[in-house]
Design a protein around this motif. Structure first.
Motif, PDB file in Angstrom:
ATOM      1  N   ASN A 150      49.290  23.610  34.066  1.00 22.36           N
ATOM      2  CA  ASN A 150      49.972  22.545  34.812  1.00 22.36           C
ATOM      3  C   ASN A 150      49.846  22.736  36.323  1.00 22.36           C
ATOM      4  OD1 ASN A 150      50.873  21.228  32.439  1.00 22.36           O
ATOM      5  ND2 ASN A 150      52.659  22.592  32.312  1.00 22.36           N
ATOM      6  N   GLY A 151      48.663  23.149  36.761  1.00 22.60           N
ATOM      7  CA  GLY A 151      48.379  23.274  38.187  1.00 22.60           C
ATOM      8  C   GLY A 151      48.737  24.606  38.785  1.00 22.60           C
ATOM      9  N   ASN A 152      49.356  25.500  38.022  1.00 22.69           N
ATOM     10  CA  ASN A 152      49.760  26.801  38.546  1.00 22.69           C
ATOM     11  C   ASN A 152      48.971  27.906  37.851  1.00 22.69           C
ATOM     12  OD1 ASN A 152      51.896  25.708  40.190  1.00 22.69           O
ATOM     13  ND2 ASN A 152      53.092  25.468  38.296  1.00 22.69           N
ATOM     14  N   VAL A 153      48.479  28.866  38.645  1.00 24.83           N
ATOM     15  CA  VAL A 153      47.782  30.014  38.087  1.00 24.83           C
ATOM     16  C   VAL A 153      48.808  30.920  37.422  1.00 24.83           C
ATOM     17  CG1 VAL A 153      46.345  32.012  38.596  1.00 24.83           C
ATOM     18  CG2 VAL A 153      45.984  29.883  39.855  1.00 24.83           C
ATOM     19  N   VAL A 154      48.547  31.269  36.160  1.00 25.23           N
ATOM     20  CA  VAL A 154      49.486  32.095  35.408  1.00 25.23           C
ATOM     21  C   VAL A 154      48.755  33.328  34.894  1.00 25.23           C
ATOM     22  CG1 VAL A 154      50.929  30.138  34.729  1.00 25.23           C
ATOM     23  CG2 VAL A 154      49.017  30.832  33.268  1.00 25.23           C
TER      24      VAL A 154
ATOM     25  N   PHE B  64      37.971  45.603  48.829  1.00 23.96           N
ATOM     26  CA  PHE B  64      37.188  45.463  50.052  1.00 23.96           C
ATOM     27  C   PHE B  64      37.999  45.836  51.304  1.00 23.96           C
ATOM     28  CE2 PHE B  64      35.059  42.655  47.037  1.00 23.96           C
ATOM     29  CZ  PHE B  64      33.721  42.989  47.220  1.00 23.96           C
ATOM     30  N   THR B  65      39.292  45.524  51.310  1.00 21.63           N
ATOM     31  CA  THR B  65      40.103  45.785  52.506  1.00 21.63           C
ATOM     32  C   THR B  65      41.040  46.966  52.332  1.00 21.63           C
ATOM     33  OG1 THR B  65      41.901  44.311  51.781  1.00 21.63           O
ATOM     34  CG2 THR B  65      40.070  43.319  52.994  1.00 21.63           C
ATOM     35  N   GLY B  66      41.339  47.339  51.084  1.00 17.13           N
ATOM     36  CA  GLY B  66      42.279  48.426  50.838  1.00 17.13           C
ATOM     37  C   GLY B  66      43.712  48.014  51.009  1.00 17.13           C
ATOM     38  N   LEU B  67      43.986  46.758  51.204  1.00 14.78           N
ATOM     39  CA  LEU B  67      45.347  46.260  51.376  1.00 14.78           C
ATOM     40  C   LEU B  67      45.902  45.744  50.047  1.00 14.78           C
ATOM     41  CD1 LEU B  67      44.844  44.293  54.736  1.00 14.78           C
ATOM     42  CD2 LEU B  67      45.689  46.643  54.432  1.00 14.78           C
ATOM     43  N   ARG B  68      47.248  45.674  49.970  1.00 13.03           N
ATOM     44  CA  ARG B  68      47.877  45.146  48.773  1.00 13.03           C
ATOM     45  C   ARG B  68      47.727  43.628  48.758  1.00 13.03           C
ATOM     46  NH1 ARG B  68      48.374  48.328  44.762  1.00 13.03           N
ATOM     47  NH2 ARG B  68      50.061  47.032  43.922  1.00 13.03           N
ATOM     48  N   THR B  69      47.199  43.113  47.710  1.00 14.11           N
ATOM     49  CA  THR B  69      46.996  41.669  47.567  1.00 14.11           C
ATOM     50  C   THR B  69      47.383  41.259  46.134  1.00 14.11           C
ATOM     51  OG1 THR B  69      44.691  41.973  46.911  1.00 14.11           O
ATOM     52  CG2 THR B  69      45.132  41.592  49.258  1.00 14.11           C
ATOM     53  N   THR B  70      47.369  39.953  45.934  1.00  8.43           N
ATOM     54  CA  THR B  70      47.643  39.406  44.592  1.00  8.43           C
ATOM     55  C   THR B  70      46.326  39.004  43.938  1.00  8.43           C
ATOM     56  OG1 THR B  70      49.823  38.591  45.255  1.00  8.43           O
ATOM     57  CG2 THR B  70      48.816  37.604  43.298  1.00  8.43           C
ATOM     58  N   HIS B  71      46.101  39.514  42.732  1.00 12.50           N
ATOM     59  CA  HIS B  71      44.896  39.174  41.979  1.00 12.50           C
ATOM     60  C   HIS B  71      45.259  38.063  40.983  1.00 12.50           C
ATOM     61  CE1 HIS B  71      41.548  40.319  38.950  1.00 12.50           C
ATOM     62  NE2 HIS B  71      40.993  39.695  39.985  1.00 12.50           N
ATOM     63  N   PRO B  72      44.660  36.861  41.123  1.00 14.45           N
ATOM     64  CA  PRO B  72      45.093  35.709  40.311  1.00 14.45           C
ATOM     65  C   PRO B  72      44.479  35.654  38.906  1.00 14.45           C
ATOM     66  CG  PRO B  72      43.416  35.011  41.843  1.00 14.45           C
ATOM     67  CD  PRO B  72      43.666  36.468  42.139  1.00 14.45           C
ATOM     68  N   GLY B  73      43.795  36.711  38.487  1.00 17.28           N
ATOM     69  CA  GLY B  73      43.179  36.667  37.164  1.00 17.28           C
ATOM     70  C   GLY B  73      42.997  38.048  36.586  1.00 17.28           C
ATOM     71  N   ILE B  74      42.105  38.145  35.569  1.00 16.00           N
ATOM     72  CA  ILE B  74      41.758  39.416  34.942  1.00 16.00           C
ATOM     73  C   ILE B  74      40.253  39.581  35.046  1.00 16.00           C
ATOM     74  CG2 ILE B  74      41.707  40.704  32.766  1.00 16.00           C
ATOM     75  CD1 ILE B  74      44.219  39.300  31.902  1.00 16.00           C
ATOM     76  N   ASP B  75      39.808  40.791  35.442  1.00 15.92           N
ATOM     77  CA  ASP B  75      38.381  41.082  35.527  1.00 15.92           C
ATOM     78  C   ASP B  75      37.928  41.809  34.259  1.00 15.92           C
ATOM     79  OD1 ASP B  75      38.260  39.953  38.015  1.00 15.92           O
ATOM     80  OD2 ASP B  75      38.484  41.860  39.099  1.00 15.92           O
ATOM     81  N   PHE B  76      36.877  41.265  33.623  1.00 13.63           N
ATOM     82  CA  PHE B  76      36.280  41.875  32.427  1.00 13.63           C
ATOM     83  C   PHE B  76      34.883  42.360  32.787  1.00 13.63           C
ATOM     84  CE2 PHE B  76      39.352  38.826  30.882  1.00 13.63           C
ATOM     85  CZ  PHE B  76      39.961  39.454  29.812  1.00 13.63           C
TER      86      PHE B  76
ATOM     87  N   THR C 286      38.819  45.766  33.973  1.00 11.36           N
ATOM     88  CA  THR C 286      38.775  46.626  35.165  1.00 11.36           C
ATOM     89  C   THR C 286      39.888  46.312  36.150  1.00 11.36           C
ATOM     90  OG1 THR C 286      37.217  45.098  36.228  1.00 11.36           O
ATOM     91  CG2 THR C 286      36.292  46.956  34.985  1.00 11.36           C
ATOM     92  N   SER C 287      40.466  45.126  36.046  1.00  9.12           N
ATOM     93  CA  SER C 287      41.550  44.768  36.962  1.00  9.12           C
ATOM     94  C   SER C 287      42.415  43.714  36.300  1.00  9.12           C
ATOM     95  CB  SER C 287      40.996  44.245  38.283  1.00  9.12           C
ATOM     96  OG  SER C 287      42.062  43.932  39.167  1.00  9.12           O
ATOM     97  N   GLY C 288      43.738  43.943  36.319  1.00 10.74           N
ATOM     98  CA  GLY C 288      44.648  43.010  35.683  1.00 10.74           C
ATOM     99  C   GLY C 288      45.188  41.968  36.644  1.00 10.74           C
ATOM    100  N   TYR C 289      46.061  41.150  36.109  1.00 11.03           N
ATOM    101  CA  TYR C 289      46.671  40.074  36.897  1.00 11.03           C
ATOM    102  C   TYR C 289      47.839  40.638  37.707  1.00 11.03           C
ATOM    103  CZ  TYR C 289      49.340  35.812  37.891  1.00 11.03           C
ATOM    104  OH  TYR C 289      50.039  34.811  38.523  1.00 11.03           O
ATOM    105  N   GLY C 290      47.984  40.141  38.959  1.00 10.04           N
ATOM    106  CA  GLY C 290      49.137  40.497  39.777  1.00 10.04           C
ATOM    107  C   GLY C 290      48.758  41.298  41.007  1.00 10.04           C
TER     108      GLY C 290
END
Length: 309
Positions: free
Chosen positions: A295-299, A201-213, A191-195
Motif C-alpha cells: 500500500n505504498g509503504n516499504v515493509v 560505503f560510508t560506515g554510517l548507520r542507515t536504514t536498509h529498506p530490503g533484504i540482500d540475497f 547478507t543483509s537484513g531489513y532495518g
C-alpha cells in the motif's frame, strides 16, 4: 302305385304301396314340414350379417366395442409416447447437470492439487457389497418421474454449492499466487537484513529498506508472486531494477541485476525467472536487493517471506 326300394349292402328290398287316399293324407303333413323349413331358411337369411357370419345386431354391438377399444388403445399409446418423451427430456436435463458437475469437480481437483489416482470424475465411484434379497414393489412411471424431479433438484443444489466452492478455491489459489512468499533465488544466503545497519560505503548507520540475497553471478532471480511488470530499467542506486505489481496493494522490487529477462507490461507467474544475478548500481558484489511495498509503504519482507524455505 308301388315304390320299390333296394338295399345292395343288406341285400333286401322294400315295397311301398301308394294308394291315392294315403297320398292325399300325407300332403298336409308334407306341406307343414316344407313350410317350417322355408320359414327357418328365410329367418336365418334375414338374421345373417353382411358377411353371412353373425347376426347384424350382434355384429353391430361388437363393431362399436372394437371401435371404442381401438380409440382407447390409441389414447394409451399416445400418452405412453408423451410420457416417454418427457422422461427422455428429463434424463437429458439430468445428464447436462451431471456433465457440468463433472467439469466443476474436475476443475476443483486440479485447483486443489488432488491426485487423480485417488479421486477422478472420469471413473464411477467405487461401491459394492454382498448380494441380498430384493424387497419392495416395482416402481411405476409416476414414482420414477418423482425420483427424477428430486434428483434434478439435488443436482442443481450440488452444482451451485460446487460453483461457490470453486470460486473460493480459485480465490484462495489466486491469493496464494499473488501474495509474496519464498525466496527470489534458488540457492544462496542472506547478507543483509531489513532495518538499521552500517552502510558498507560510508560506515554510517542507515536504514536498509530490503533484504540482500547473495548468489552466484548470472544465476536466476525469480518472481516471488504472480503479477505485472511495472518497471524494468536502470534506477538510481538499484542498478538494473525489476518492479512487479501483484495487486491487493503488493509490489516487489529486485535490484542490482546483470540482465533483465522481462519488460514493462509483461505478465509473470510465481517462480518465473525475471532477471540474472549481478552487481550493478550501488553494490559490493553479486546479489539481489529485494524490497516489498505494501500500500505504498516499504515493509519488512521477512514477515511475508519464509526465511527458512
Amino acid at each position: 302305385m308301388d315304390i320299390i326300394v333296394v338295399s345292395h349292402s343288406q341285400g333286401r328290398t322294400w315295397r311301398l304301396r301308394l294308394e291315392a287316399r294315403r297320398v292325399w293324407g300325407w300332403l298336409p303333413l308334407a306341406a307343414v314340414v316344407i313350410g317350417v323349413l322355408g320359414l327357418t331358411f328365410v329367418a336365418g337369411m334375414n338374421l345373417q350379417s353382411d358377411r353371412g357370419l353373425l347376426p347384424k345386431r350382434i355384429a353391430g354391438v361388437w363393431g362399436a366395442e372394437f371401435s371404442q377399444q381401438r380409440d382407447e388403445l390409441a389414447q394409451v399409446k399416445a400418452k405412453a409416447e408423451e410420457d416417454a418423451r418427457a422422461l427422455a427430456r428429463r434424463i437429458a436435463q439430468l445428464q447436462a447437470h451431471v456433465i457440468r458437475l463433472d467439469a466443476a469437480g474436475t476443475r476443483m481437483t486440479q485447483i486443489a492439487n488432488i491426485d487423480p489416482s485417488e479421486f477422478s470424475f472420469d471413473r464411477p465411484p467405487a461401491v459394492g457389497g454382498p448380494e441380498t434379497e430384493a424387497f419392495g414393489t416395482p416402481a411405476v412411471l409416476e414414482d420414477v418421474i418423482g425420483s427424477l424431479d428430486r434428483l434434478q433438484k439435488t443436482l442443481g443444489d450440488r452444482e451451485r454449492q460446487m460453483r461457490v466452492l470453486e470460486d473460493l478455491l480459485l480465490a484462495s489459489r489466486l491469493e496464494r499466487e499473488v501474495k509474496p512468499s519464498g525466496w527470489p533465488i534458488d540457492s544462496g544466503y542472506i547478507t543483509s537484513g531489513y532495518g538499521s545497519r552500517t552502510d558498507p560505503f560510508t560506515g554510517l548507520r542507515t536504514t536498509h529498506p530490503g533484504i540482500d540475497f547473495a548468489a552466484a553471478e548470472g544465476s536466476q532471480v525469480h518472481a516471488v508472486a504472480s503479477g505485472i511488470v511495472t518497471e524494468a530499467a536502470t534506477a538510481n542506486g538499484y542498478g538494473q531494477l525489476i518492479e512487479i505489481n501483484h495487486g491487493n496493494g503488493y509490489r516487489t522490487r529486485y535490484g542490482h541485476n546483470s540482465k533483465l529477462l522481462v519488460k514493462i507490461g509483461d505478465r509473470v507467474l510465481k517462480g518465473q525467472p525475471i532477471a540474472l544475478i549481478g552487481s550493478t548500481g550501488r553494490s559490493t558484489g553479486p546479489h539481489v536487493h529485494f524490497e516489498l511495498v505494501m500500500n505504498g509503504n516499504v515493509v519488512n519482507p521477512g514477515q511475508y517471506l519464509d526465511a527458512t524455505r
